[in-house]
Design a protein around this motif. Structure first.
Motif: not given
Length: 158
Positions: A47-68
């Motif tokens: 859970g202490a790992i900050a995953n950097s997940l890239v999504f596509w939303s509304d025609d642009e990239p969205l970076l979600v920094m989420t707990s592992g």
């Protein structure tokens, strides 16, 4: 030591230094392209790992920094953010948006600024670790530093 860092990690290091973050980028002997692999390599909770997940939303990239320790609920997150659908970006879209490869996406040091959100669950850890621009590099910071670094709002992502 910094001279031996990959170019992508040097960009991340410059960015975190500019933000006043003192943590060093650590080069791991093996790739840590998933939260469990990174946690095991560092001896920390997943859970202490900050995953950097890239999504596509509304025609642009969205970076979600989420707990592992979390999976992103894309439908719930889209609703919370008032966006259309959110879907996982392809490897090509991730590389184009960040200049970094899946498994090594840092919260900063991208080709261009990304709209970013930060998982509220990361606040529960005194120190969190994020990728340093490659699957072999990571760096530590606090939750508050991550929020300041990304400029992203804190939201529930799962």
């Amino acid at each position: 030591m910094t001279a031996s860092l990959p170019t992508r990690s040097l960009l991340v290091l410059d960015s975190i230094r500019a933000a006043g973050i003192e943590g060093e980028i650590v080069v791991l002997p093996d790739a840590a392209s998933t939260a469990p692999l990174a946690a095991a390599a560092l001896g920390v909770e997943v859970g202490a790992i900050a995953n950097s997940l890239v999504f596509w939303s509304d025609d642009e990239p969205l970076l979600v920094m989420t707990s592992g320790a979390h999976r992103v609920d894309t439908a719930a997150l889209a609703e919370r953010l008032g966006r259309g659908s959110i879907r996982r970006a392809s490897a090509e879209q991730v590389r184009e948006a960040t200049g970094q490869a899946i498994g090594g996406v840092a919260p900063t040091g991208h080709s261009a600024p990304l709209t970013t959100v930060v998982d509220e669950a990361l606040a529960g850890y005194p120190e969190i670790w994020a990728a340093g621009g490659t699957p072999h590099t990571v760096f530590p910071m606090t939750f508050d530093q991550l929020v300041a670094l990304t400029g992203g709002p804190v939201v529930k992502v799962d």
